[in-house]
Design a protein around this motif. Structure first.
Motif, PDB file in Angstrom:
ATOM      1  N   ALA A   1      -4.609  10.070   4.514  1.00  0.00           N
ATOM      2  CA  ALA A   1      -5.719   9.409   3.815  1.00  0.00           C
ATOM      3  C   ALA A   1      -6.228   8.197   4.601  1.00  0.00           C
ATOM      4  N   MET A   2      -5.321   7.441   5.218  1.00  0.00           N
ATOM      5  CA  MET A   2      -5.759   6.306   6.035  1.00  0.00           C
ATOM      6  C   MET A   2      -6.559   6.790   7.243  1.00  0.00           C
TER       7      MET A   2
ATOM      8  N   GLU B   1       0.825  -1.219   0.000  1.00  0.00           N
ATOM      9  CA  GLU B   1       0.000   0.000   0.000  1.00  0.00           C
ATOM     10  C   GLU B   1       0.850   1.257   0.000  1.00  0.00           C
TER      11      GLU B   1
ATOM     12  N   ALA C   1     -14.074   8.840   8.449  1.00  0.00           N
ATOM     13  CA  ALA C   1     -15.318   8.784   7.666  1.00  0.00           C
ATOM     14  C   ALA C   1     -16.178   7.602   8.109  1.00  0.00           C
ATOM     15  N   ASP C   2     -15.550   6.440   8.303  1.00  0.00           N
ATOM     16  CA  ASP C   2     -16.295   5.251   8.712  1.00  0.00           C
ATOM     17  C   ASP C   2     -16.773   5.348  10.156  1.00  0.00           C
TER      18      ASP C   2
ATOM     19  N   ARG D   1     -10.053   7.791   6.168  1.00  0.00           N
ATOM     20  CA  ARG D   1     -10.937   6.648   5.951  1.00  0.00           C
ATOM     21  C   ARG D   1     -11.553   6.182   7.268  1.00  0.00           C
TER      22      ARG D   1
ATOM     23  N   ARG E   1     -19.962   8.862   8.733  1.00  0.00           N
ATOM     24  CA  ARG E   1     -21.021   8.020   8.177  1.00  0.00           C
ATOM     25  C   ARG E   1     -22.243   7.967   9.093  1.00  0.00           C
TER      26      ARG E   1
END
Length: 140
Positions: free
Chosen positions: A54-55, A25, A61-62, A58, A66
Motif C-alpha cells: 500500500a505504501m 503506522e 499513484a503520486d 501511494r 497522477r
C-alpha cells in the motif's frame, strides 16, 4: 502535461520518492487490515506485506499515475515481499517499463507492463511486483 501511452517506452524508469516507516503506522495498518501478532506486538515488529504494498502504491499513484492518462489496471503478477520492513526503515520506490502493447479490446488505449520495486536504505529490495495498466493513447 499528461503522459499518454505513446510517452512510455521499454526501459523508462521512474523514481517514486521515499517513505519512512513508523511503528505507529505499522500497528495502525495491522489493526485495521492484517491483525497478525508480528505486526501488532512489541519486540521484533515488522510491517505487513500488504502495508508495504500500500505504501508503494501511494508513491506510484503520486509519482506516475497522477501525471498520466491512466485508466484501470487489469492486475498484477509476481508480488514478492523479499525482506522484513521494520520501524524506522526508509524505503525508496521505482518502476521500470518492461512492456508496451496495444489493447486488444480498447483501441483508444495501450497496456503498460512495469516492474515495481521498493528498496531499503542499503538498496536491498524489500518488495517487487509486476504491474499492468491500461493507458489512454494520445488523441488525434
Amino acid at each position: 502535461m499528461q503522459l499518454t501511452f505513446e510517452d512510455f517506452a521499454i526501459g523508462d524508469a521512474y523514481e517514486l520518492g521515499t517513505v519512512k516507516v513508523s511503528r505507529t503506522e505499522i500497528v495502525r495498518f495491522a489493526r485495521a487490515y492484517d491483525p497478525q501478532p508480528r505486526h501488532l506486538e512489541p519486540g521484533d515488529l515488522i510491517a505487513s506485506g500488504w502495508h508495504v504494498t500500500a505504501m508503494f502504491m501511494r508513491l506510484y499513484a503520486d509519482g506516475v499515475l497522477r501525471h498520466s492518462a491512466a485508466e484501470v489496471s487489469p492486475g498484477v503478477d509476481e508480488l514478492r515481499w523479499l525482506r522484513p520492513v521494520r520501524p524506522g526503515d526508509v524505503l525508496s520506490g521505482r518502476v521500470t517499463v518492461t512492456g508496451v502493447a496495444p489493447s486488444l479490446t480498447r483501441p483508444d488505449c495501450g497496456i503498460l507492463q512495469q516492474r515495481g520495486e521498493f528498496v531499503d536504505e542499503g538498496d536491498r529490495p524489500v518488495m517487487r511486483v509486476t504491474l499492468y495498466g491500461l493507458m489512454r493513447r494520445r488523441e488525434g
